[in-house]
Design a protein around this motif. Sequence first.
Motif, short mmCIF file in Angstrom:
data_model
loop_
_atom_site.label_atom_id
_atom_site.label_comp_id
_atom_site.label_asym_id
_atom_site.label_seq_id
_atom_site.Cartn_x
_atom_site.Cartn_y
_atom_site.Cartn_z
N VAL A 210 0.69 9.33 -1.96
CA VAL A 210 0.51 7.90 -2.21
C VAL A 210 -0.86 7.42 -1.72
N ALA A 211 -1.29 7.90 -0.55
CA ALA A 211 -2.56 7.47 0.02
C ALA A 211 -3.75 7.85 -0.86
N ILE A 212 -3.69 9.01 -1.50
CA ILE A 212 -4.79 9.46 -2.36
C ILE A 212 -5.07 8.45 -3.47
N ILE A 213 -4.02 7.80 -3.95
CA ILE A 213 -4.16 6.82 -5.03
C ILE A 213 -4.34 5.41 -4.50
N VAL A 214 -3.55 5.03 -3.51
CA VAL A 214 -3.50 3.63 -3.07
C VAL A 214 -4.72 3.23 -2.25
N VAL A 215 -5.23 4.12 -1.40
CA VAL A 215 -6.36 3.76 -0.53
C VAL A 215 -7.59 3.33 -1.33
N PRO A 216 -8.05 4.09 -2.34
CA PRO A 216 -9.22 3.61 -3.10
C PRO A 216 -8.95 2.31 -3.85
N ILE A 217 -7.70 2.08 -4.26
CA ILE A 217 -7.38 0.82 -4.94
C ILE A 217 -7.48 -0.36 -3.96
N ILE A 218 -7.03 -0.15 -2.73
CA ILE A 218 -7.17 -1.19 -1.70
C ILE A 218 -8.64 -1.47 -1.42
N LEU A 219 -9.47 -0.43 -1.46
CA LEU A 219 -10.90 -0.59 -1.17
C LEU A 219 -11.65 -1.28 -2.31
N GLU A 220 -11.07 -1.41 -3.49
CA GLU A 220 -11.79 -1.99 -4.64
C GLU A 220 -12.28 -3.43 -4.42
N ASP B 210 -8.03 -4.36 -4.48
CA ASP B 210 -7.01 -4.80 -5.43
C ASP B 210 -5.65 -4.61 -4.76
N LEU B 211 -5.34 -5.51 -3.84
CA LEU B 211 -4.09 -5.41 -3.09
C LEU B 211 -2.88 -5.59 -3.99
N GLY B 212 -3.01 -6.40 -5.04
CA GLY B 212 -1.89 -6.64 -5.95
C GLY B 212 -1.43 -5.36 -6.63
N THR B 213 -2.38 -4.61 -7.21
CA THR B 213 -2.02 -3.34 -7.85
C THR B 213 -1.49 -2.34 -6.84
N ALA B 214 -2.06 -2.35 -5.63
CA ALA B 214 -1.57 -1.46 -4.58
C ALA B 214 -0.10 -1.76 -4.27
N SER C 225 10.17 0.70 -12.75
CA SER C 225 9.94 -0.08 -11.53
C SER C 225 8.52 -0.63 -11.50
N LEU C 226 7.56 0.10 -12.07
CA LEU C 226 6.19 -0.41 -12.18
C LEU C 226 6.17 -1.72 -12.96
N VAL C 227 6.82 -1.70 -14.12
CA VAL C 227 6.86 -2.89 -14.97
C VAL C 227 7.63 -4.01 -14.28
N ALA C 228 8.76 -3.68 -13.67
CA ALA C 228 9.60 -4.70 -13.04
C ALA C 228 8.85 -5.43 -11.91
N VAL C 229 8.19 -4.66 -11.05
CA VAL C 229 7.45 -5.26 -9.94
C VAL C 229 6.31 -6.12 -10.46
N GLN C 230 5.61 -5.62 -11.48
CA GLN C 230 4.46 -6.36 -12.01
C GLN C 230 4.89 -7.66 -12.68
#
Length: 361
Positions: free
Chosen positions: A148-158, A160-164, A310-315
């Motif tokens: 999860v960190a491999i994907i989420v960490v760079p997204i947080i650094l953009e 983009d907390l929402g997508t994270a 779940s991706l769609v539901a959360v979004q």
Amino acid sequence: MKGDKFFLILIILLTAIGILVLISASSIIAQRNFGDNFYYAKHQLFYGIFLGSLLSFLVYKIPLRYLNFFSIFIFLASALALFLIFFPELGFSYGGARRWLKIGSFVFQPSELAKLGLVLYLATFFSKINSAKIKTVLGGIVPFFIIVAIIVVPIILEPDLGTALVLLGAAFFIYFIAGIKWSHLFVLFLILIVSIAFLIIVSPYKMQRIESFLFPEKDPLGANYQANQALIAIGSGGLFGVGFGQSQQKYFYLPEVIGDSIFAIYAEEFGFLGVVILIALFVTYILKGFLIALNANDKFSKLAGAGIMSLVAVQVFLNIAAISSLLPLTGITLPFISYGSSSLIVVLIGSSIVLNISKSR
């Protein structure tokens, strides 16, 4: 057609509603920016719907075992793309965030591909280890954190907390379906809450959004402007709406009318009854997708399908709740409806995977 026909009809209906709403919501801004009222709609129609439908058809025809095998490559490709956006010659910034990869005239949002990459690889990972190992710290939690960190960490650094948040929600749901211990789930949830709180506290922009949500009367022409104008649009719709194409807020009153604010334009034009119909379609689509996934023949299909839904539901929840001022604004777009070819392609491909799962039952 061996796939679930009802689920396919729901996909087509949501896609059709999306392009119709975009035609209206984007007309004024498209005329100002390009001299063509239909510029954004035509772009979405070709690069989003046409290309997405073509790729979705190919994915529908691919045996699920191949998706299982290639999930590691999709995961690595999406991770690489996320890191490439931080190179000045490749990354493209807009609104203070570096979220797009630009190669020549080609612009793509890697975080959208990352949604599929993370979900599919987590499904592959958990489907290949036994239930006892999933419940251990070293066999389950530690690899889960790393993936999860491999994907989420760079997204947080953009940043983009929402997508994270969307990705974390889907990842936790996959782990839950895979068979995590309740005690471990509770600890992970606490870690998630503390981490989100820390990220908000250290980010002045995020803190400003929280303050704006808690005190909506403050700074009505600044931080609270988008939320206030969205509520005006929603309230103006009344019971039946002002009519298709008749929105007043799209005349540069409401920011991001083709992005995360598009639900407010829809509510203004179609009213409360239109909102009920749209939400009912989303709920039916999500529940049907979950039923297909949870009744799948194999563990990978079950986890992948549940993760995609779940991706769609959360979004959907985060977008509608934020634009309705039930949550702070997140910048999350509305699946199928908001403008964005990358987002539409990925949600169509994800829906096609679930349709593929229904075919194999």
